[in-house]
Design a protein around this motif. Structure first.
Motif, PDB file in Angstrom:
ATOM      1  N   TYR A  55       1.452   4.575   1.037  1.00 62.29           N
ATOM      2  CA  TYR A  55       0.822   5.228   2.174  1.00 62.29           C
ATOM      3  C   TYR A  55       1.478   6.577   2.444  1.00 62.29           C
ATOM      4  N   SER A  92      -5.056   7.503   1.466  1.00 62.56           N
ATOM      5  CA  SER A  92      -4.248   6.304   1.660  1.00 62.56           C
ATOM      6  C   SER A  92      -4.492   5.669   3.033  1.00 62.56           C
ATOM      7  N   TYR A 152      -3.128   2.137  -4.279  1.00 65.08           N
ATOM      8  CA  TYR A 152      -2.931   3.569  -4.019  1.00 65.08           C
ATOM      9  C   TYR A 152      -4.253   4.315  -4.103  1.00 65.08           C
ATOM     10  N   GLY A 153      -4.274   5.486  -3.466  1.00 67.17           N
ATOM     11  CA  GLY A 153      -5.546   6.143  -3.180  1.00 67.17           C
ATOM     12  C   GLY A 153      -6.024   7.188  -4.161  1.00 67.17           C
ATOM     13  N   VAL A 180       0.858  -1.187   0.000  1.00 68.88           N
ATOM     14  CA  VAL A 180       0.000   0.000   0.000  1.00 68.88           C
ATOM     15  C   VAL A 180       0.888   1.229   0.000  1.00 68.88           C
TER      16      VAL A 180
END
Length: 218
Positions: free
Chosen positions: A9, A15, A121-122, A7
């Protein structure tokens, strides 16, 4: 045994939600943060604290040397962070050239070395207006490349790609997440400025959810 995933972050809201979502889905996340010379490096402190609390393995990688190649952003250079909403043209000053392609490439390499086949990913719809590397067509093409770049295919996963910041916050609040553990402001001062595009979008999401942002603002 739970599925191992990487991830990306940052320590921000999006995130943070992605990381917790992955945990709740039974994944075993490896959190990866990048110091790319951002002025809001404070987000990395928040990221480290959350990973320590959750017991998530966390790497912070210093790639600030890239700024000799990809300068010109208000996030990394001596340029004032513009105030206003993300949809205003002035917010293009916060684009770091090729940032997500660089970060994703490194994260994919880390995933392969750790035996993980997914990188989260966000990216979300609120980023689409000014950040080309958060748009669906970018993610689609990165996935095509990451399927053949190594002997092991790696999938780029973006759970909120078509969702707004408001929708991400709604999901996080349903999970009972504490967003006082996140940092969003592009100015890395003691308190959030409340005026940059990142702050405005964050505050808008809390208003839309009829919730109070736990962060302190100037």
């Amino acid at each position: 045994m739970s599925e191992k995933v990487v991830v990306i972050y940052s320590g921000g809201m999006d995130s943070f939600t992605v990381l917790n979502k992955a945990i709740r889905e039974g994944k075993s996340p490896l959190a990866l943060s990048f110091d790319y010379g951002q002025r809001h490096k404070k987000e990395l402190v928040y990221a480290a604290a959350v990973c320590d609390e959750l017991g998530v393995p966390h790497k912070v990688v210093d790639i600030s040397a890239i700024n000799s190649l990809v300068g010109g952003s208000a996030l990394t250079d001596d340029i004032d962070v513009p105030e206003g909403h993300y949809e205003e043209p002035s917010m293009q000053q916060t684009v770091v050239p090729n940032r997500n392609m660089i970060l994703l490439s490194l994260a994919v390499g880390y995933a392969v070395s750790q035996g993980a086949n997914k990188v989260f990913y966000g990216a979300h719809s609120g980023d689409h207006a000014i950040y080309p590397d958060c748009r669906p067509e970018f993610v689609e093409r990165m996935n095509q490349v990451c399927a053949i770049a190594n002997y092991e295919a790696v999938e780029i996963v973006t759970p909120y790609l078509q969702d707004s910041k408001t929708a991400i916050l709604t999901d996080g609040l349903k999970m009972g997440l504490d967003y006082g553990k996140t940092w969003t402001c592009y100015n890395g001062r003691e308190k959030a400025c409340g005026k940059c595009g990142a702050c405005q979008e964050r505050l808008e999401a809390f208003r839309d959810n009829q919730a109070t942002d736990p962060l302190e603002y100037e």
